[in-house]
Design a protein around this motif. Structure first.
Motif, mmCIF file in Angstrom:
data_model
loop_
_atom_site.group_PDB
_atom_site.id
_atom_site.type_symbol
_atom_site.label_atom_id
_atom_site.label_comp_id
_atom_site.label_asym_id
_atom_site.label_seq_id
_atom_site.Cartn_x
_atom_site.Cartn_y
_atom_site.Cartn_z
ATOM 1 N N THR A 18 -6.649 -10.114 -0.882
ATOM 2 C CA THR A 18 -5.995 -10.674 -2.058
ATOM 3 C C THR A 18 -4.730 -11.378 -1.633
ATOM 4 O O THR A 18 -4.292 -11.265 -0.504
ATOM 5 N N GLY A 19 -4.113 -12.051 -2.552
ATOM 6 C CA GLY A 19 -2.821 -12.722 -2.428
ATOM 7 C C GLY A 19 -2.167 -12.723 -1.073
ATOM 8 O O GLY A 19 -2.782 -12.644 -0.059
ATOM 9 N N GLY A 20 -0.855 -12.801 -1.084
ATOM 10 C CA GLY A 20 -0.107 -12.642 0.137
ATOM 11 C C GLY A 20 0.158 -13.914 0.888
ATOM 12 O O GLY A 20 -0.120 -14.005 2.070
ATOM 13 N N SER A 21 0.726 -14.926 0.246
ATOM 14 C CA SER A 21 1.073 -16.161 0.935
ATOM 15 C C SER A 21 2.419 -16.021 1.636
ATOM 16 O O SER A 21 2.904 -16.961 2.236
ATOM 17 N N THR B 51 -2.438 -2.811 6.157
ATOM 18 C CA THR B 51 -3.657 -2.055 6.415
ATOM 19 C C THR B 51 -3.639 -0.809 5.538
ATOM 20 O O THR B 51 -2.607 -0.156 5.388
ATOM 21 N N VAL B 52 -4.782 -0.462 4.978
ATOM 22 C CA VAL B 52 -4.914 0.721 4.115
ATOM 23 C C VAL B 52 -5.080 1.962 4.989
ATOM 24 O O VAL B 52 -5.928 1.986 5.882
ATOM 25 N N THR B 53 -4.273 3.003 4.713
ATOM 26 C CA THR B 53 -4.350 4.245 5.489
ATOM 27 C C THR B 53 -5.079 5.365 4.742
ATOM 28 O O THR B 53 -5.461 6.352 5.349
ATOM 29 N N ALA B 54 -5.267 5.226 3.436
ATOM 30 C CA ALA B 54 -5.973 6.240 2.643
ATOM 31 C C ALA B 54 -7.482 6.073 2.805
ATOM 32 O O ALA B 54 -7.953 4.997 3.188
ATOM 33 N N ASP B 55 -8.238 7.127 2.507
ATOM 34 C CA ASP B 55 -9.701 7.020 2.536
ATOM 35 C C ASP B 55 -10.158 5.944 1.553
ATOM 36 O O ASP B 55 -10.968 5.091 1.877
ATOM 37 N N VAL B 56 -9.650 6.018 0.332
ATOM 38 C CA VAL B 56 -9.905 5.018 -0.708
ATOM 39 C C VAL B 56 -8.583 4.812 -1.440
ATOM 40 O O VAL B 56 -7.948 5.778 -1.855
ATOM 41 N N LEU B 57 -8.173 3.570 -1.586
ATOM 42 C CA LEU B 57 -6.907 3.252 -2.246
ATOM 43 C C LEU B 57 -7.184 2.476 -3.522
ATOM 44 O O LEU B 57 -7.838 1.432 -3.499
ATOM 45 N N ASN B 58 -6.688 2.991 -4.640
ATOM 46 C CA ASN B 58 -6.838 2.300 -5.918
ATOM 47 C C ASN B 58 -5.851 1.146 -6.019
ATOM 48 O O ASN B 58 -4.681 1.292 -5.664
ATOM 49 N N VAL B 59 -6.326 0.031 -6.505
ATOM 50 C CA VAL B 59 -5.474 -1.120 -6.809
ATOM 51 C C VAL B 59 -5.302 -1.120 -8.313
ATOM 52 O O VAL B 59 -6.277 -1.048 -9.055
ATOM 53 N N ARG B 60 -4.044 -1.180 -8.755
ATOM 54 C CA ARG B 60 -3.754 -1.053 -10.178
ATOM 55 C C ARG B 60 -3.194 -2.340 -10.761
ATOM 56 O O ARG B 60 -2.676 -3.181 -10.042
ATOM 57 N N ALA B 61 -3.300 -2.478 -12.066
ATOM 58 C CA ALA B 61 -2.866 -3.687 -12.771
ATOM 59 C C ALA B 61 -1.350 -3.793 -12.847
ATOM 60 O O ALA B 61 -0.816 -4.887 -13.031
ATOM 61 N N ALA B 62 -0.647 -2.677 -12.692
ATOM 62 C CA ALA B 62 0.814 -2.661 -12.760
ATOM 63 C C ALA B 62 1.325 -1.575 -11.811
ATOM 64 O O ALA B 62 0.558 -0.698 -11.394
ATOM 65 N N PRO B 63 2.605 -1.600 -11.462
ATOM 66 C CA PRO B 63 3.159 -0.604 -10.526
ATOM 67 C C PRO B 63 3.416 0.746 -11.197
ATOM 68 O O PRO B 63 4.547 1.187 -11.360
ATOM 69 N N ASP B 64 2.324 1.409 -11.597
ATOM 70 C CA ASP B 64 2.408 2.676 -12.318
ATOM 71 C C ASP B 64 1.115 3.446 -12.083
ATOM 72 O O ASP B 64 0.023 2.875 -12.188
ATOM 73 N N VAL B 65 1.235 4.745 -11.792
ATOM 74 C CA VAL B 65 0.037 5.554 -11.515
ATOM 75 C C VAL B 65 -0.898 5.672 -12.712
ATOM 76 O O VAL B 65 -2.068 6.008 -12.549
ATOM 77 N N HIS B 66 -0.404 5.388 -13.900
ATOM 78 C CA HIS B 66 -1.239 5.470 -15.103
ATOM 79 C C HIS B 66 -1.828 4.112 -15.495
ATOM 80 O O HIS B 66 -2.561 4.026 -16.477
ATOM 81 N N ASP C 284 -1.081 -11.225 -8.301
ATOM 82 C CA ASP C 284 -0.809 -11.095 -9.729
ATOM 83 C C ASP C 284 -1.671 -9.978 -10.311
ATOM 84 O O ASP C 284 -2.886 -9.961 -10.131
ATOM 85 N N SER C 285 -1.033 -9.032 -10.966
ATOM 86 C CA SER C 285 -1.703 -7.888 -11.610
ATOM 87 C C SER C 285 -2.501 -7.044 -10.630
ATOM 88 O O SER C 285 -3.525 -6.457 -10.992
ATOM 89 N N LYS C 286 -2.041 -6.962 -9.377
ATOM 90 C CA LYS C 286 -2.692 -6.103 -8.371
ATOM 91 C C LYS C 286 -1.601 -5.420 -7.556
ATOM 92 O O LYS C 286 -0.862 -6.068 -6.808
ATOM 93 N N TRP C 287 -1.504 -4.093 -7.705
ATOM 94 C CA TRP C 287 -0.496 -3.283 -7.050
ATOM 95 C C TRP C 287 -1.154 -2.087 -6.377
ATOM 96 O O TRP C 287 -2.139 -1.547 -6.878
ATOM 97 N N ALA C 288 -0.600 -1.646 -5.236
ATOM 98 C CA ALA C 288 -1.119 -0.466 -4.543
ATOM 99 C C ALA C 288 0.047 0.375 -4.034
ATOM 100 O O ALA C 288 1.108 -0.156 -3.696
ATOM 101 N N ALA C 289 -0.163 1.680 -3.955
ATOM 102 C CA ALA C 289 0.878 2.615 -3.525
ATOM 103 C C ALA C 289 1.303 2.340 -2.091
ATOM 104 O O ALA C 289 0.467 2.261 -1.185
ATOM 105 N N THR C 290 2.621 2.200 -1.892
ATOM 106 C CA THR C 290 3.148 1.897 -0.558
ATOM 107 C C THR C 290 2.924 3.036 0.431
ATOM 108 O O THR C 290 2.862 2.794 1.634
ATOM 109 N N ASP C 291 2.762 4.266 -0.073
ATOM 110 C CA ASP C 291 2.531 5.410 0.813
ATOM 111 C C ASP C 291 1.255 5.246 1.636
ATOM 112 O O ASP C 291 1.101 5.890 2.678
#
Length: 98
Positions: free
Chosen positions: A28-31, A37-52, A80-87
């Motif tokens: 995705t994005g990133g110009s 690189t993803v370190t989790a087994d599966v990482l959810n991408v969310r519509a906003a910077p919020d776990v909910h 745009d509208s794609k966020w993932a946990a920095t951890d």
């Protein structure tokens, strides 16, 4: 004749479904020069910077994707509208993620 039409329709449906899955899971994005690189087994991408917030995609472990230098509430903006946990994101060597 009907069988041929049904097979072609099924192939078209499978192609469209596969394209939407690749769009949600692929790079995705990133110009900005930031790549992670993803370190989790599966990482959810969310519509906003919020776990909910709604899950809009997923990445598997070791997937690489472009990102933005923007970090909010422990989430990095991927596009745009794609966020993932920095951890669970590690900048690729040489990437400028700020």
């Amino acid at each position: 004749m009907l069988i041929i039409i049904a097979v072609l329709a099924a192939i078209g449906i499978i192609y469209v479904m596969g394209a939407s899955k690749r769009a949600s899971e692929g790079a995705t994005g990133g110009s900005s020069g930031c790549k992670v690189t993803v370190t989790a087994d599966v990482l959810n991408v969310r519509a906003a910077p919020d776990v909910h917030s709604e899950i809009v995609g997923k990445f598997k472990q070791n997937a690489e994707t472009g990102a933005e230098p923007v970090v909010q509430n422990g989430f990095r903006k991927l596009a745009d509208s794609k966020w993932a946990a920095t951890d669970f994101l590690k900048p690729v060597d040489g990437a400028t993620c700020g």
